[in-house]
Design a protein around this motif. Sequence first.
Motif, short mmCIF file in Angstrom:
data_model
loop_
_atom_site.label_atom_id
_atom_site.label_comp_id
_atom_site.label_asym_id
_atom_site.label_seq_id
_atom_site.Cartn_x
_atom_site.Cartn_y
_atom_site.Cartn_z
N ILE A 20 11.94 0.08 -62.70
CA ILE A 20 11.28 1.12 -62.87
C ILE A 20 12.56 2.33 -63.57
N GLY A 21 14.12 1.93 -63.59
CA GLY A 21 14.22 2.54 -64.49
C GLY A 21 14.65 2.64 -65.77
N PHE A 22 14.70 1.35 -66.21
CA PHE A 22 14.36 1.17 -68.01
C PHE A 22 12.93 1.61 -68.32
N PHE A 23 11.77 1.50 -67.70
CA PHE A 23 10.33 2.07 -67.78
C PHE A 23 10.98 4.22 -67.54
N TRP A 24 11.23 4.05 -66.87
CA TRP A 24 11.63 6.09 -66.87
C TRP A 24 12.70 6.22 -67.89
N MET A 25 12.97 5.37 -68.04
CA MET A 25 13.92 5.82 -69.48
C MET A 25 13.79 5.19 -70.64
N PHE A 26 12.74 4.36 -70.84
CA PHE A 26 11.89 4.06 -72.14
C PHE A 26 10.71 5.45 -72.26
N ILE A 27 9.75 5.98 -70.83
CA ILE A 27 9.48 7.18 -71.19
C ILE A 27 9.35 8.65 -71.95
N ASN A 28 11.11 8.47 -71.23
CA ASN A 28 12.11 9.53 -71.34
C ASN A 28 12.84 9.98 -73.30
N VAL A 29 12.91 8.39 -73.45
CA VAL A 29 13.27 8.06 -74.89
C VAL A 29 12.34 8.50 -75.60
N PHE A 30 10.62 7.89 -75.14
CA PHE A 30 10.15 8.06 -76.73
C PHE A 30 9.82 9.67 -76.52
N LEU A 31 9.41 10.52 -75.13
CA LEU A 31 9.42 11.85 -75.56
C LEU A 31 10.23 12.66 -76.54
N GLY A 32 11.53 12.62 -75.58
CA GLY A 32 12.81 12.92 -76.35
C GLY A 32 13.01 12.68 -77.32
N TYR B 111 13.43 19.76 -71.02
CA TYR B 111 14.67 18.94 -70.35
C TYR B 111 13.62 19.42 -68.31
N THR B 112 13.02 20.81 -67.90
CA THR B 112 11.98 20.91 -66.74
C THR B 112 11.50 19.30 -66.01
N TRP B 113 10.62 18.08 -67.09
CA TRP B 113 10.21 17.28 -66.40
C TRP B 113 11.85 15.82 -66.20
N LEU B 114 12.55 15.59 -67.43
CA LEU B 114 13.33 15.18 -67.51
C LEU B 114 13.87 15.48 -65.93
N VAL B 115 14.64 16.37 -65.27
CA VAL B 115 14.95 16.78 -64.28
C VAL B 115 14.21 16.49 -62.83
N LEU B 116 12.88 16.70 -63.21
CA LEU B 116 11.62 16.37 -61.71
C LEU B 116 11.81 14.36 -61.96
N TYR C 84 12.20 10.05 -59.33
CA TYR C 84 13.44 8.48 -59.69
C TYR C 84 14.37 8.01 -58.35
N LEU C 85 14.74 9.35 -58.25
CA LEU C 85 15.86 9.05 -57.13
C LEU C 85 15.54 8.47 -55.29
N PHE C 86 14.27 9.65 -55.58
CA PHE C 86 13.99 9.88 -54.45
C PHE C 86 12.64 8.59 -54.27
N LEU C 87 12.22 7.71 -55.00
CA LEU C 87 11.54 6.59 -54.98
C LEU C 87 13.21 5.29 -54.41
N LEU C 88 13.61 5.46 -55.41
CA LEU C 88 15.22 4.58 -54.80
C LEU C 88 15.92 4.87 -53.34
N LEU C 89 16.14 5.50 -53.26
CA LEU C 89 15.83 6.52 -51.40
C LEU C 89 15.81 5.76 -51.01
N LYS C 90 14.10 5.65 -50.77
CA LYS C 90 13.19 5.32 -49.99
C LYS C 90 12.86 3.85 -49.95
N MET C 91 13.14 2.91 -50.87
CA MET C 91 13.16 1.57 -50.51
C MET C 91 13.86 1.04 -50.39
N TRP C 92 15.16 1.94 -51.15
CA TRP C 92 16.47 0.84 -50.29
C TRP C 92 16.94 1.57 -48.59
N ARG C 93 16.08 2.09 -48.03
CA ARG C 93 16.42 2.49 -46.39
C ARG C 93 15.27 1.87 -45.92
#
Length: 92
Positions: free
Chosen positions: A31-43, A63-68, A73-82
């Motif tokens: 998921i992290g690589f996929f998120w980075m791939f989308i943002n590198v493509f757009l940016g 940059y609004t899209w990047l932060v949101l 992504y961090l919320f998803l990771l937190l939910k998955m690891w807890r």
Amino acid sequence: MESREPQEERKEPIDMRIVHYFVRIMRTVFIGFFWMFINVFLGLYLGFAIPEESTPGRLIFFYTWLVLSLGGYLFLLLKMWRKNGKVQDNYK
């Protein structure tokens, strides 16, 4: 003559907690690589993040899209690891 069958080595069952942990690691990386791939493509590829090639509206959008999306992504990771689901233990 006696037919000798090869003796099979007794293997210990796989600890499913380790498998579950490995699956969580792989999901985090994918998921992290996929998120980075989308943002590198757009940016970079489409030029949304480059000030010389973009308009202020596109920069604000990117940059609004990047932060949101990073927050999501961090919320998803937190939910998955807890989450501690019930894992079948093969040692019992």
